[in-house]
Each structure stands twice: as structure tokens, then as C-alpha cells.
Scaffold this motif. Structure first.
Motif, PDB file in Angstrom:
ATOM      1  N   VAL A  70       0.806  -1.225   0.000  1.00 23.14           N
ATOM      2  CA  VAL A  70       0.000   0.000   0.000  1.00 23.14           C
ATOM      3  C   VAL A  70       0.835   1.270   0.000  1.00 23.14           C
ATOM      4  CG1 VAL A  70      -2.179  -0.885   0.897  1.00 23.14           C
ATOM      5  CG2 VAL A  70      -0.344  -0.297   2.492  1.00 23.14           C
ATOM      6  N   ASP A 110      -7.091   2.774   0.643  1.00 22.42           N
ATOM      7  CA  ASP A 110      -6.309   1.529   0.669  1.00 22.42           C
ATOM      8  C   ASP A 110      -5.568   1.400   1.992  1.00 22.42           C
ATOM      9  OD1 ASP A 110      -7.100   0.977  -1.873  1.00 22.42           O
ATOM     10  OD2 ASP A 110      -5.343   1.901  -2.820  1.00 22.42           O
ATOM     11  N   LYS A 156      -8.917  -0.748   3.163  1.00 19.98           N
ATOM     12  CA  LYS A 156      -8.368  -2.075   2.849  1.00 19.98           C
ATOM     13  C   LYS A 156      -7.332  -2.516   3.884  1.00 19.98           C
ATOM     14  CE  LYS A 156      -9.682  -1.899  -1.923  1.00 19.98           C
ATOM     15  NZ  LYS A 156      -9.716  -0.472  -2.345  1.00 19.98           N
TER      16      LYS A 156
END
Ligand SMILES: Cc1cc2nc3c(=O)[nH]c(=O)nc-3n(C[C@H](O)[C@H](O)[C@H](O)COP(=O)(O)OP(=O)(O)OC[C@H]3O[C@@H](n4cnc5c(N)ncnc54)[C@H](O)[C@@H]3O)c2cc1C
Lengths: 247, 319
Positions: free
Chosen positions: A246, B257, B278
Motif C-alpha cells: 500500500v 487503501d 483495505k
């Protein structure tokens, strides 16, 4: 000046979210019910504040629901509504609900119709704009400030990346959010007075349903937290980069 | 028959959330075997033919600068006229602040069932059933649209942008003059900041930071990561941070995210607004903080020691 405030009953913010009947119904056992926070803290309380400055303002409330919604309507009356309508229908489709509100609003001839920004259970954010369209009125979404003059409202609302100030002639519909007013609790006098304030029950008007909820699903549970020692945050950064991908 | 995607722009760029909506609309139109058309309202220098890269062959552009795009009535009129012209029975929005004002209005005008906050493509084997968030992100509902015409407002960060090659034909669209009863007095925009609703990464902090003077490290971490900043409700209520940073049940609901929560306990009302993220990272000195139960990664430790070390580690990486 007449204001109509739309009030919805929602589960308390700490209520356990679970479903029964093969995941088709919200499990209501043990659930505490509240006035939808946006309807109460912002829409209703702002209407009450306006009335405190101008006692000639009338505040009416409307709820669509069964008899089980009456405690929250009484609470709204205790906070400062003058009278209330309950349209006796148990329905979730936003178009159906907006049609009922629009009907009540037409009968009452309101200058200003206030809703919360959304309900915390359905998260539809739809009713205010639908009512506005049904009544052919302007709609101001997500207002954070509201003042009134004799013929128009002065509204500040949230827009993408900022805010906008506007003037709109009555009648109009506004959805309210944070910034509008400060939450209050009803006092004893309000609670006593609410017992005798008018609460009229109306039969629903026939209206179409455009949607229906088939089932509910709970999100998958997290598999568990991976802990990194406080001395080595660089390992966390590495995991975010290489494992979670990420950063 | 066609499907129209209401496509928003700001500062001469098509919004990321609208690219998500276009990708979603193109995928749905493929399933329905109809044409996907992007509708852009208001003047913009964004290169509209490039929207072809996201799969639309046509971009309808209502270019009139007199249109007041913040008037939901004017927008609903333009969209419904475009829908008539192109025989569109399905309209897709990204669930932005603008969509929240106009989609329900259009639903009434077109008698089209509306699902807001959609998180997936409709299930067409089960009538026309769309999954959406309910209970402020604590659950999903499968909602069937019963009417022949349909409107879906897609949650931000819920659908992946699909990009390939192609160019779209840009078709100007003129509408009859639309008058607005809304007089706009003033617009204040916060330029340059990353929009929290659209951000892929968010660094958020709570009361554990003790006071507004300690936000420097939060901002530095956010800047290094290209993240937006957010906060818990008490932080906004105490005016340590601006109100638009407040996330949770009574604030903004986000789904980036990466969500990094520093000194936030993880109250149920806070989690409601962020649990669709996420990857969730929690930094808290209390091992019992409820947030750890909702986290993917965590550090039990003092934020004032941990965060500067994280900043150092990222700077090392960037070297
Ligand atoms: C109807 C209702 C709606 C609400 N809506 C929202 C909402 O939308 N959003 C929201 O956020 N809240 C909301 N709340 C409030 C919510 O219940 C919590 O009170 C709030 O989220 C707590 O904020 P916090 O985690 O910042 O503060 P606290 O609960 O005070 O937690 C601070 C945390 O920081 C940790 N900490 C302290 N010092 C350090 C340190 N040096 N290093 C690391 N960690 C440290 C502590 O261990 C603690 O876990 C709502 C409440 C109600 C009743």
C-alpha cells in the motif's frame, strides 16, 4: 413561518448489527432506538433555535413508521417540536417514504422542510432531494449553517473541497449536518409538555416502491492484527510496502 | 439503449471518483449489452476524448457556462434530457457530495429506483440487485431495483479504475436555458489539499495526541506518504483540527487503501466510518484499545516515539 422537520428512528450508534430470518431482517432484540442523530442534532435543534429567536415560527415533525416510533417522536416534541404527524406505514423504499412526506408537506404548506444528511442505518442520503423534486422546490444538500430572513434562507453548505454560501427564496428543502447546531437534551418541562402536544396518525397514501431490500450481509471479519514491536517501526513500513503493498 | 455515467471534473481534471464510476458503468454496460456514455456538465479544459481510455466511446458535453452546477434542479434537468436523447435507462454516479444532491432528484424525475453507496456491480442473475453499505459501513444490503429505469451511485474507492487505450467522440449537448432560484454568494475552496473522500491513503489521529500543537508529525507522515489527514470526532469538536477532517459515523465515511490511526481508541462510531479501508494500521499505547481488533497491522507504543521513527524509516526508503 412553518418548518417541517423529518424525523427517522434509528438504532443507537453502539447497537450490535446482526440479522435474523435468513439475513433478511435487522435483529432488533436488545436494540435501543434513537432519533437519527442528523435529524435531531442538526435539523430539529436548528429549527428550535430559529423559533427561540422568532416565537411565531411553528415546528411540525413527520415520521413514517409504526406505533413503535412514537417514543422518539415524543422525545422530539420534548426537545421543542410543536406538533407531529406519523404516517402509519412500515416501508423502507426511499421513493415511497419521500412520497408520504411530500404529501404531508403539501397539506401543511411549509416554508422550509429540513432533513438530516442521511440516516445512520440506511445511509441513503436520498429523502430530502426526493421530497424537493416531488414538490418542485429547490434543494440544498449538506448544509452546515442556516439563517432565515422574511422571504429567504441564507445557507452555507459543504461542496467538493470547500463550502458555498447561497440565498434561496422559500419554500425549499435543506438537508442538515454538523455545524448547524449543538446537540441538546430535553428538560423536564419539555418532557411534560410533550405528553399533550398533538401527534396525529395518518394513513399512508398509495405510492410506488422502486426498490426492495433482499438480504443483508456482514463484512468478513479481519483475520487478526499483526503486531510489530515499538522499537522497530521500520519493520511496519517494510510490511506495508512488501506485504500489504500500500505504500 | 444506453447507460450514462455522470462524470465530474474539478480544476480541469476528471475526478478520480468519476473514473471509477466510468469503469463501473462500462463494465455494467458490457453485461447489459448496451452502450456506455459519459456525460460531462459545465466548461472544462480536461481532455474529454481521453475518457476513451476508460472504455467509453462517446462523451456528451453540456458545455454551457451559464449552468449552475450546484443547483440540483438544473443538473437533474440536464441529465434527464441527456437520458431522453440517448435513450438511457441506467444512470451511474459516483457517490460524491454533488451526486447526493442530484441522484435522488433524478430518481423521482425518471421514476428510476436508486441505490446509493453501491460497492459492487449489480447481480443480474438475481433480478437487478445491487450491494450497498448500510449501518454506516457495519453491514451491506442487497437491494433490488424494481423499476425499469435504474440509478446507481457508486461509493468512492469501491471499484477499481480500468484503463486501456482508445479515444472517445465528444458530442456537444445544448439544453434549453435553465434558470436557477439559488443565488450563490460566495465559494470557499481549500486548494491544494488532498481530498479526504477520494484519498488512497489517510493518516488520522485522535485525542491520544494531547493537543493541536502535536500534529506536525502527523502532517509530515501524511506528506511523505501522499496521504490526506483525518481525525476522530473529539479532536474536531475541540477545534484541534478542522471539522471536515472528522471521520466516523457522524463524520465522513472513507474507504482508502491505507488508514493509519494514531492515538485513536477505535470506538464503534469511529470504526463505522473507516472499517471499509483495505489496510488498517493502529498505533496506540494501550494494548487493550479496541482498534487493534479491527486492524491489520499494529504497534503498541507511544505515538511520540513511534511516529518519528516511522517518518525516519520512510525517508530512508526514499533515499
Ligand atoms: C452518537 C455518537 C456518534 C459518534 N460519532 C463519532 C464519529 O463519527 N467519529 C468519531 O471518531 N467518534 C464518534 N463518536 C465518539 C466516539 O464514541 C469516541 O468517543 C471517539 O471516537 C474517541 O476519540 P479518540 O479515539 O480520539 O479519543 P479517546 O477515546 O480518548 O482515545 C485516545 C486513544 O489514544 C491512546 N493514546 C493516548 N496517548 C497515547 C500516546 N502517547 N501514544 C499512542 N496512543 C495514545 C489511548 O490509549 C486511547 O486509546 C460518537 C459518539 C456518539 C455517542
Amino acid at each position: 413561518m412553518k418548518i417541517l422537520v423529518c424525523i427517522s428512528r434509528t438504532p443507537d450508534t453502539t447497537a450490535k448489527i446482526a440479522f435474523t430470518d435468513n439475513n433478511t431482517k435487522f435483529a432488533t432484540e436488545g436494540v435501543q432506538w434513537i432519533i437519527n442523530p442528523y435529524d435531531e442534532w442538526y435539523a430539529l435543534v436548528r429549527a428550535i433555535e430559529l423559533k427561540e429567536k422568532d416565537a411565531s415560527i411553528g415546528i411540525h415533525l413527520v415520521t413514517i413508521g409504526g406505533a413503535e416510533t412514537e417514543p422518539i417522536i415524543r422525545k422530539a416534541l420534548a426537545l421543542g417540536g410543536d406538533e407531529a404527524f406519523r404516517v402509519n406505514a412500515i416501508e423502507e423504499d426511499p421513493y415511497f417514504i419521500a412520497s408520504q412526506i411530500a404529501f404531508v408537506a403539501k397539506e401543511g404548506g411549509y416554508d422550509l422542510i429540513l432533513t438530516g444528511k442521511e440516516t445512520i442505518d440506511h445511509n441513503g442520503s436520498s429523502i430530502g432531494a426526493m421530497v424537493a423534486e416531488l414538490l418542485d422546490m429547490p434543494f440544498i444538500s449538506l448544509a452546515t449553517k442556516l439563517d432565515i430572513e422574511p422571504t429567504q434562507a441564507l445557507v452555507t453548505r459543504e461542496i467538493e473541497g470547500g463550502e458555498e454560501e447561497a440565498e434561496i427564496s422559500f419554500p425549499l428543502v435543506i438537508s442538515c449536518q454538523k455545524g448547524m447546531a449543538e446537540a441538546r437534551i430535553p428538560n423536564m418541562r419539555g418532557i411534560m409538555a410533550a405528553r399533550t402536544k398533538p401527534l396525529a396518525v395518518k394513513d399512508p397514501q398509495s405510492a410506488e416502491k422502486l426498490t426492495t431490500t433482499k438480504a443483508f450481509v456482514l463484512p468478513p471479519a479481519k483475520s487478526g492484527v499483526k503486531l510489530v514491536p515499538a522499537e522497530t517501526p521500520e519493520i511496519l513500513i517494510q510490511l506495508l510496502r512488501e506485504e500489504a503493498k500500500v505504500i | 439503449m444506453s447507460l450514462i455515467i455522470f462524470t465530474e471534473h474539478s480544476e480541469d481534471k476528471i475526478k478520480k471518483s468519476s473514473l471509477e464510476a466510468i469503469s463501473y458503468g462500462v463494465a455494467l454496460a458490457g453485461k447489459l449489452n448496451i452502450e456506455a456514455i459519459a456525460l460531462v456538465v459545465g466548461p472544462t479544459a480536461a481532455p474529454l476524448s481521453e475518457l476513451g481510455e476508460y472504455g467509453v466511446k462517446k462523451v456528451v458535453h453540456a458545455n454551457d457556462s451559464a449552468i449552475i452546477t450546484s443547483d440540483t434542479k438544473s443538473l437533474a434537468t440536464i441529465i434527464s434530457q441527456a437520458a431522453d436523447t440517448h435513450q438511457a435507462d441506467v444512470i451511474i454516479f459516483s457517490n460524491t457530495l454533488t451526486a447526493k444532491g442530484v441522484a435522488p432528484r433524478l430518481s423521482v424525475r425518471m421514476k428510476a429506483g436508486l441505490v446509493t453507496g453501491a460497492v459492487a456491480l449489480p447481480d443480474l442473475t438475481n433480478e437487478f440487485t445491487v450491494r450497498k453499505t448500510v449501518f454506516s459501513g457495519k453491514a451491506f444490503a442487497d437491494v433490488t431495483i424494481l423499476s425499469p429505469k435504474k440509478i446507481i451511485s457508486l461509493n468512492l474507492n469501491a471499484f477499481e479504475i480500468i484503463k486501456s487505450t482508445g479515444t472517445a467522440e465528444v458530442i456537444p449537448f445544448t439544453t434549453a436555458t435553465i434558470s436557477s432560484s439559488i443565488k450563490i454568494k460566495k465559494v470557499n475552496r481549500m486548494a491544494g489539499e488532498i481530498s479526504l473522500a477520494e484519498a488512497d491513503k489517510v493518516v488520522s489521529a485522535g485525542r491520544g495526541l494531547k493537543g493541536p500543537e502535536n500534529w506536525g508529525m502527523v502532517e509530515e507522515l501524511a506528506t511523505l506518504l501522499g496521504a490526506a489527514t483525518a481525525c476522530s470526532r473529539p479532536v474536531a469538536d475541540s477545534n484541534w483540527r478542522p471539522h471536515h477532517e472528522h471521520v466516523g459515523q457522524t463524520g465522513l465515511a472513507i474507504a482508502p487503501d491505507l488508514y493509519i490511526a494514531i492515538g485513536i481508541s477505535g470506538a464503534i462510531q469511529h470504526l463505522a466510518g473507516v472499517n471499509r479501508s483495505k489496510t488498517i494500521v493502529v498505533i496506540n499505547k494501550d494494548p487493550e484499545a479496541p482498534f487493534f481488533k479491527a486492524a491489520d497491522y499494529g504497534i503498541i507504543g507511544d505515538a511520540f516515539e513511534v511516529v518519528p521513527k516511522m517518518i525516519e524509516a520512510i525517508k530512508q526508503l526514499k533515499k
